[in-house]
Write a protein that holds these residues in place. Structure first.
Motif, PDB file in Angstrom:
ATOM      1  N   SER A 154      -7.045  15.300   0.105  1.00 39.39           N
ATOM      2  CA  SER A 154      -7.509  13.930  -0.048  1.00 39.39           C
ATOM      3  C   SER A 154      -6.342  12.962   0.097  1.00 39.39           C
ATOM      4  O   SER A 154      -5.264  13.189  -0.454  1.00 39.39           O
ATOM      5  CB  SER A 154      -8.181  13.719  -1.407  1.00 39.39           C
ATOM      6  N   ILE A 155      -6.555  11.906   0.873  1.00 36.33           N
ATOM      7  CA  ILE A 155      -5.564  10.839   1.005  1.00 36.33           C
ATOM      8  C   ILE A 155      -6.244   9.534   0.628  1.00 36.33           C
ATOM      9  O   ILE A 155      -7.202   9.107   1.278  1.00 36.33           O
ATOM     10  CB  ILE A 155      -5.013  10.733   2.438  1.00 36.33           C
ATOM     11  N   VAL A 156      -5.765   8.928  -0.441  1.00 42.18           N
ATOM     12  CA  VAL A 156      -6.316   7.658  -0.907  1.00 42.18           C
ATOM     13  C   VAL A 156      -5.277   6.563  -0.714  1.00 42.18           C
ATOM     14  O   VAL A 156      -4.194   6.619  -1.318  1.00 42.18           O
ATOM     15  CB  VAL A 156      -6.719   7.723  -2.393  1.00 42.18           C
ATOM     16  N   PRO A 157      -5.547   5.568   0.137  1.00 44.23           N
ATOM     17  CA  PRO A 157      -4.659   4.412   0.205  1.00 44.23           C
ATOM     18  C   PRO A 157      -4.755   3.646  -1.111  1.00 44.23           C
ATOM     19  O   PRO A 157      -5.849   3.279  -1.548  1.00 44.23           O
ATOM     20  CB  PRO A 157      -5.199   3.602   1.387  1.00 44.23           C
ATOM     21  N   THR A 190       0.832  -1.203   0.000  1.00 39.82           N
ATOM     22  CA  THR A 190       0.000   0.000   0.000  1.00 39.82           C
ATOM     23  C   THR A 190       0.872   1.261   0.000  1.00 39.82           C
ATOM     24  O   THR A 190       1.923   1.296   0.625  1.00 39.82           O
ATOM     25  CB  THR A 190      -0.903   0.032   1.246  1.00 39.82           C
ATOM     26  N   LEU A 191       0.429   2.266  -0.715  1.00 34.54           N
ATOM     27  CA  LEU A 191       1.053   3.586  -0.690  1.00 34.54           C
ATOM     28  C   LEU A 191      -0.048   4.619  -0.559  1.00 34.54           C
ATOM     29  O   LEU A 191      -1.231   4.285  -0.586  1.00 34.54           O
ATOM     30  CB  LEU A 191       1.870   3.821  -1.960  1.00 34.54           C
ATOM     31  N   LEU A 192       0.346   5.889  -0.404  1.00 32.73           N
ATOM     32  CA  LEU A 192      -0.650   6.955  -0.260  1.00 32.73           C
ATOM     33  C   LEU A 192      -0.622   7.879  -1.470  1.00 32.73           C
ATOM     34  O   LEU A 192       0.444   8.294  -1.924  1.00 32.73           O
ATOM     35  CB  LEU A 192      -0.373   7.776   1.007  1.00 32.73           C
ATOM     36  N   ASN A 193      -1.810   8.204  -1.958  1.00 31.08           N
ATOM     37  CA  ASN A 193      -1.976   9.211  -3.005  1.00 31.08           C
ATOM     38  C   ASN A 193      -2.594  10.439  -2.361  1.00 31.08           C
ATOM     39  O   ASN A 193      -3.763  10.426  -1.962  1.00 31.08           O
ATOM     40  CB  ASN A 193      -2.879   8.679  -4.116  1.00 31.08           C
ATOM     41  N   VAL A 194      -1.799  11.512  -2.243  1.00 27.99           N
ATOM     42  CA  VAL A 194      -2.221  12.728  -1.543  1.00 27.99           C
ATOM     43  C   VAL A 194      -2.387  13.866  -2.544  1.00 27.99           C
ATOM     44  O   VAL A 194      -1.470  14.158  -3.317  1.00 27.99           O
ATOM     45  CB  VAL A 194      -1.190  13.134  -0.470  1.00 27.99           C
ATOM     46  N   ASN A 195      -3.559  14.501  -2.519  1.00 25.74           N
ATOM     47  CA  ASN A 195      -3.824  15.642  -3.399  1.00 25.74           C
ATOM     48  C   ASN A 195      -4.242  16.853  -2.575  1.00 25.74           C
ATOM     49  O   ASN A 195      -4.992  16.719  -1.596  1.00 25.74           O
ATOM     50  CB  ASN A 195      -4.929  15.300  -4.403  1.00 25.74           C
ATOM     51  N   PHE A 196      -3.743  18.018  -3.001  1.00 28.52           N
ATOM     52  CA  PHE A 196      -4.030  19.280  -2.311  1.00 28.52           C
ATOM     53  C   PHE A 196      -4.890  20.187  -3.175  1.00 28.52           C
ATOM     54  O   PHE A 196      -4.645  20.313  -4.380  1.00 28.52           O
ATOM     55  CB  PHE A 196      -2.732  20.028  -1.985  1.00 28.52           C
ATOM     56  N   PRO A 197      -5.886  20.867  -2.563  1.00 27.88           N
ATOM     57  CA  PRO A 197      -6.656  21.856  -3.324  1.00 27.88           C
ATOM     58  C   PRO A 197      -5.815  23.085  -3.627  1.00 27.88           C
ATOM     59  O   PRO A 197      -4.767  23.311  -3.015  1.00 27.88           O
ATOM     60  CB  PRO A 197      -7.810  22.198  -2.371  1.00 27.88           C
TER      61      PRO A 197
END
Length: 259
Positions: free
Chosen positions: A234-237, A166-173
């Motif tokens: 948003s943080i999506v595993p 698993t890794l993290l996909n992090v997006n910022f507004p």
């Protein structure tokens, strides 16, 4: 006894001189010893491509004082592979972070993203990995509002680790939306509706330029798209195992025996 600082690999797909990677390495320097390996030119949209038909070059450069940095002639995934094999050798880094990308990598974009593919490769190598992206394509994008979250999320991963595979996909507004907080999300169901404009070059030869729009068909309030549109990080595993496990029982009911 002084606790040993973690080693952190920093990569991206926008190229080693991109403003986003400077912000990322600066925040990672607060957490550990940083090594940067990044493409020598922009590699956006490369996905998980690797270089197999031509030589790869890895050159040490001095871009920022006191930072160990290498530019790579290959793709973002090449950068991770070379870093693990040639720079870290027998000891893998404690963390791999990719970005900060100029532009979002939410929903289906994760499949095309060089930023996220670099993080995926880190996870495949068994390294806790994170991809960071910002809703701003401008070269002069303002990353200031992302800094505390980049630091905090990376710190949590170093402290707690991540589930295997698993890794993290992090997006910022965008900075104009501000940040209301953090949401753990699922990947939204959406797709790109492409159009290819027909054009002529100065030599009267035909060519096509891809355009299009993102079609957000998933209106769920637990998605990464909803979070970004409403001012949340948003943080999506995310996982690299692409098996559709839910489809296995149905496929097992089919008759595949050939007589």
């Amino acid at each position: 006894m002084t606790k040993k600082k973690p080693t952190i690999l920093v990569v991206n797909d926008d190229g080693i001189t991109a403003p986003g990677i400077k912000v990322l390495l600066e925040e990672m320097q607060r957490l550990g010893n940083v090594v940067v390996v990044a493409p020598d030119a922009p590699q956006s949209g490369m996905g998980h491509a690797i270089t197999i038909a031509k030589p790869l070059r890895l050159d040490k450069i001095e871009l920022y004082p006191g930072v160990e940095m290498y530019k790579c002639s290959g793709t973002p995934v090449d950068c991770v592979k070379l870093a693990v094999d040639r720079i870290f050798k027998d000891k893998k880094p404690d963390l791999c972070v990719s970005g900060i990308n100029h532009g979002l990598n939410y929903s289906i974009n994760v499949l095309y993203s060089g930023t996220m593919s670099a993080a995926v490769e880190g996870a495949i190598e068994g390294i806790p990995s994170i991809g960071f992206s910002l809703d701003d394509f401008a070269h002069g994008a303002d990353f200031s509002h992302t800094r505390p979250y980049v630091y905090g999320i990376a710190q949590q991963v170093l402290q707690n680790g991540l589930p295997k595979g698993t890794l993290l996909n992090v997006n910022f507004p965008h900075i104009e939306k501000g940040i209301k907080g953090v949401k753990i999300c699922r990947q939204a169901n959406g797709c790109w509706v492409e159009e290819f404009e027909y054009r002529k070059d100065p030599h009267n030869r035909d060519y096509y330029w891809m355009t299009g729009r993102y079609d957000w068909v998933d209106r769920g309030e637990d998605t990464d798209v909803f979070a970004i549109n409403n001012g949340y990080v948003s943080i999506v595993p995310t996982q690299y195992d692409m098996t559709a496990h839910h489809a296995i029982p149905e496929l097992n009911s089919w008759a595949f025996d050939v007589k």
